[in-house]
Design a protein around this motif. Structure first.
Motif, PDB file in Angstrom:
ATOM      1  N   ASP A   9       0.829  -1.203   0.000  1.00 15.78           N
ATOM      2  CA  ASP A   9       0.000   0.000   0.000  1.00 15.78           C
ATOM      3  C   ASP A   9       0.863   1.253   0.000  1.00 15.78           C
ATOM      4  N   ALA A  10       0.251   2.346  -0.475  1.00 16.54           N
ATOM      5  CA  ALA A  10       0.978   3.610  -0.568  1.00 16.54           C
ATOM      6  C   ALA A  10       1.044   4.355   0.756  1.00 16.54           C
ATOM      7  N   ASP A  11       0.260   3.933   1.750  1.00 12.20           N
ATOM      8  CA  ASP A  11       0.155   4.699   2.995  1.00 12.20           C
ATOM      9  C   ASP A  11       1.189   4.304   4.045  1.00 12.20           C
ATOM     10  N   MET A  12       2.122   3.418   3.688  1.00 10.62           N
ATOM     11  CA  MET A  12       3.198   2.973   4.578  1.00 10.62           C
ATOM     12  C   MET A  12       2.721   2.037   5.681  1.00 10.62           C
ATOM     13  N   GLN A  13       1.469   1.579   5.609  1.00 10.64           N
ATOM     14  CA  GLN A  13       1.013   0.583   6.581  1.00 10.64           C
ATOM     15  C   GLN A  13       1.623  -0.787   6.299  1.00 10.64           C
ATOM     16  N   ASP A  14       2.119  -0.957   5.076  1.00 10.41           N
ATOM     17  CA  ASP A  14       2.918  -2.131   4.723  1.00 10.41           C
ATOM     18  C   ASP A  14       4.383  -1.691   4.759  1.00 10.41           C
ATOM     19  N   PRO A  15       5.118  -2.019   5.822  1.00  7.22           N
ATOM     20  CA  PRO A  15       6.468  -1.459   6.007  1.00  7.22           C
ATOM     21  C   PRO A  15       7.439  -1.885   4.906  1.00  7.22           C
ATOM     22  N   PRO A  16       7.927  -0.956   4.081  1.00  4.75           N
ATOM     23  CA  PRO A  16       8.921  -1.309   3.056  1.00  4.75           C
ATOM     24  C   PRO A  16      10.211  -1.868   3.654  1.00  4.75           C
ATOM     25  N   SER A  17      10.465  -1.559   4.923  1.00  3.94           N
ATOM     26  CA  SER A  17      11.687  -2.038   5.565  1.00  3.94           C
ATOM     27  C   SER A  17      11.744  -3.561   5.658  1.00  3.94           C
ATOM     28  N   LEU A  18      10.596  -4.228   5.481  1.00  2.74           N
ATOM     29  CA  LEU A  18      10.574  -5.692   5.525  1.00  2.74           C
ATOM     30  C   LEU A  18      11.022  -6.318   4.210  1.00  2.74           C
ATOM     31  N   ILE A  19      11.047  -5.529   3.139  1.00  3.20           N
ATOM     32  CA  ILE A  19      11.295  -6.090   1.807  1.00  3.20           C
ATOM     33  C   ILE A  19      12.674  -6.747   1.685  1.00  3.20           C
ATOM     34  N   PRO A  20      13.782  -6.143   2.173  1.00  2.00           N
ATOM     35  CA  PRO A  20      15.087  -6.817   2.040  1.00  2.00           C
ATOM     36  C   PRO A  20      15.112  -8.215   2.653  1.00  2.00           C
ATOM     37  N   SER A  21      14.551  -8.372   3.838  1.00  5.06           N
ATOM     38  CA  SER A  21      14.532  -9.697   4.462  1.00  5.06           C
ATOM     39  C   SER A  21      13.617 -10.660   3.702  1.00  5.06           C
ATOM     40  N   MET A  22      12.542 -10.141   3.105  1.00  2.00           N
ATOM     41  CA  MET A  22      11.652 -10.977   2.297  1.00  2.00           C
ATOM     42  C   MET A  22      12.369 -11.477   1.045  1.00  2.00           C
ATOM     43  N   ILE A  23      13.147 -10.588   0.439  1.00  3.56           N
ATOM     44  CA  ILE A  23      13.936 -10.984  -0.732  1.00  3.56           C
ATOM     45  C   ILE A  23      14.951 -12.058  -0.364  1.00  3.56           C
ATOM     46  N   GLU A  24      15.583 -11.873   0.772  1.00  4.61           N
ATOM     47  CA  GLU A  24      16.575 -12.845   1.238  1.00  4.61           C
ATOM     48  C   GLU A  24      15.935 -14.218   1.452  1.00  4.61           C
ATOM     49  N   SER A  25      14.731 -14.248   1.991  1.00  2.56           N
ATOM     50  CA  SER A  25      14.040 -15.517   2.220  1.00  2.56           C
ATOM     51  C   SER A  25      13.717 -16.223   0.905  1.00  2.56           C
ATOM     52  N   LEU A  26      13.293 -15.448  -0.106  1.00  2.00           N
ATOM     53  CA  LEU A  26      13.019 -16.070  -1.412  1.00  2.00           C
ATOM     54  C   LEU A  26      14.306 -16.551  -2.065  1.00  2.00           C
ATOM     55  N   ASP A  27      15.378 -15.801  -1.908  1.00  2.00           N
ATOM     56  CA  ASP A  27      16.668 -16.228  -2.464  1.00  2.00           C
ATOM     57  C   ASP A  27      17.108 -17.560  -1.866  1.00  2.00           C
ATOM     58  N   LYS A  28      16.799 -17.760  -0.587  1.00  2.00           N
ATOM     59  CA  LYS A  28      17.167 -19.013   0.083  1.00  2.00           C
ATOM     60  C   LYS A  28      16.171 -20.130  -0.191  1.00  2.00           C
ATOM     61  N   ASP A  29      15.143 -19.823  -0.995  1.00  4.57           N
ATOM     62  CA  ASP A  29      14.101 -20.786  -1.353  1.00  4.57           C
ATOM     63  C   ASP A  29      13.383 -21.330  -0.116  1.00  4.57           C
ATOM     64  N   GLU A  30      13.170 -20.458   0.855  1.00  3.23           N
ATOM     65  CA  GLU A  30      12.440 -20.866   2.047  1.00  3.23           C
ATOM     66  C   GLU A  30      10.944 -20.992   1.773  1.00  3.23           C
ATOM     67  N   ALA A  31      10.465 -20.320   0.736  1.00  2.00           N
ATOM     68  CA  ALA A  31       9.055 -20.362   0.372  1.00  2.00           C
ATOM     69  C   ALA A  31       8.899 -19.773  -1.018  1.00  2.00           C
ATOM     70  N   ASP A  32       7.665 -19.829  -1.545  1.00  2.00           N
ATOM     71  CA  ASP A  32       7.354 -19.199  -2.826  1.00  2.00           C
ATOM     72  C   ASP A  32       6.681 -17.848  -2.625  1.00  2.00           C
ATOM     73  N   ILE A  33       6.101 -17.668  -1.434  1.00  2.61           N
ATOM     74  CA  ILE A  33       5.435 -16.413  -1.082  1.00  2.61           C
ATOM     75  C   ILE A  33       5.895 -16.008   0.311  1.00  2.61           C
ATOM     76  N   ILE A  34       6.347 -14.782   0.452  1.00  2.91           N
ATOM     77  CA  ILE A  34       6.638 -14.227   1.768  1.00  2.91           C
ATOM     78  C   ILE A  34       5.554 -13.181   2.033  1.00  2.91           C
ATOM     79  N   ALA A  35       4.658 -13.484   2.948  1.00  2.00           N
ATOM     80  CA  ALA A  35       3.476 -12.644   3.160  1.00  2.00           C
ATOM     81  C   ALA A  35       3.509 -11.988   4.536  1.00  2.00           C
ATOM     82  N   ALA A  36       3.014 -10.764   4.600  1.00  2.00           N
ATOM     83  CA  ALA A  36       2.978 -10.010   5.854  1.00  2.00           C
ATOM     84  C   ALA A  36       1.647 -10.241   6.565  1.00  2.00           C
ATOM     85  N   ARG A  37       1.728 -10.287   7.886  1.00  2.00           N
ATOM     86  CA  ARG A  37       0.534 -10.502   8.709  1.00  2.00           C
ATOM     87  C   ARG A  37       0.625  -9.645   9.955  1.00  2.00           C
TER      88      ARG A  37
END
Length: 313
Positions: free
Chosen positions: A93-121
């Protein structure tokens, strides 16, 4: 490797500069990958288009899609997914309620093939009105009892997905979309990233209680026929009760010869009104499903693009 970040926007002129700065920080942190930022302007009435165009004029990694009118967030997300060219694709979302700061760690998780989807909750709903939080939790409990797929309480549209997941989502070309259900329906390995609730950085929420209520109805109707079964069960139950009632009065009047001294008009009227209300409710449920069939068979486009900035190769 290219990473696409999709941002649906509706009247977000105040939030966009703050979000863009945060996305630039993400890009600088993950310097070994290429990025494209896709802003989808969903018929905003403020200066959102101007802000997006100004950002795009200064950054070659920025693309934008401008709708001819407001088609809704679901259409904006779908448009972004269709246009995204990345190997990894995220929605936020554009309102920053979805923290962009989580994106680097999400990318790292996909690179390690820990999952196909890294979802925020969200693990908390701090800052929300209590009545809204109550109904939100009730909705998730209700829909999970009705549906074959599980939708996590507090799940956001904010998630980073591999290309294969996005291709599966795009293949579901339905008009009445409920993305939280679609994300769950397509399956794939999902890893949840939990975070605290974040307040908007600017502006006001576009989701009123009634808009959320309608969205909840859309989700239930899109992913389950349980309401129709409920109407069937109610009809069977009342038919059975009426038959038992008839047998009871037959025995009472014909065999036992017991007659009522005072006719029960008030109780009879209440019963008729109650059953009549249930009939109307059942017809309303049928109307909801038939209406959605009507929308689907017309095959109108989910959105119309008025202007678009494409990525330069």
């Amino acid at each position: 490797m290219l990473i696409s970040l999709i941002v649906p926007c509706y009247n977000e002129e105040e939030s966009l500069p703050i979000l863009y700065a945060a996305l630039c920080d993400v890009r600088s942190q993950v310097s070994d990958k290429e990025f494209e930022f896709i802003f989808v302007n969903d018929g905003s009435r403020d200066k959102t288009s101007s802000v997006i165009k100004d950002i795009a004029s200064k950054d070659k990694d920025v693309r934008y899609i401008i709708f001819s009118r407001n088609f809704g967030k679901e259409a904006a997300m779908f448009a972004g997914l269709q246009k995204a060219a990345g190997d990894y694709i995220a929605i936020l979302d554009a309102d920053m309620q979805d923290p962009p700061s989580l994106i680097p760690s999400m990318i790292e998780s996909l690179d390690k093939d820990e999952a196909d989807i890294i979802a925020a909750r969200r693990v908390t709903r701090k800052g929300e009105p209590p009545i809204r939080s109550f109904f939100a939790r009730s909705f998730y409990k209700l829909i999970n009892k009705m549906c074959d797929v599980e939708i996590a309480d507090g799940a956001r549209d904010f998630r980073l997905m591999k290309r294969c997941v996005v291709d599966a989502i795009i293949a579901l070309d339905e008009r009445q979309r409920f993305s939280k259900g679609i994300f769950a329906w397509v399956g794939f390995r999902t890893k949840w990233v939990e975070h605290e609730n974040v307040e908007r950085v600017a502006g006001e929420t576009k989701w009123s209680f009634w808009k959320l209520f309608r969205y909840a109805i859309d989700g239930i109707v899109a992913f389950t026929t349980a309401p129709l079964r409920f109407a069937t069960y109610c009809g069977f139950g009342f038919a059975s009760a009426a038959f038992i009632y008839m047998v009871y009065y037959f025995i009472r009047a014909v065999i036992l010869r017991i007659y009522d001294q005072v006719p029960g008009y008030p109780s009879l009227l209440c019963i008729l009104l109650f059953i009549g209300g249930l009939i109307l409710m059942a017809l309303g449920l049928l109307g909801e499903y038939i209406g959605r069939i009507f929308i689907e068979v017309k095959r109108r486009p989910q959105y119309i693009v008025a202007e678009e900035e494409k990525r330069e190769n």
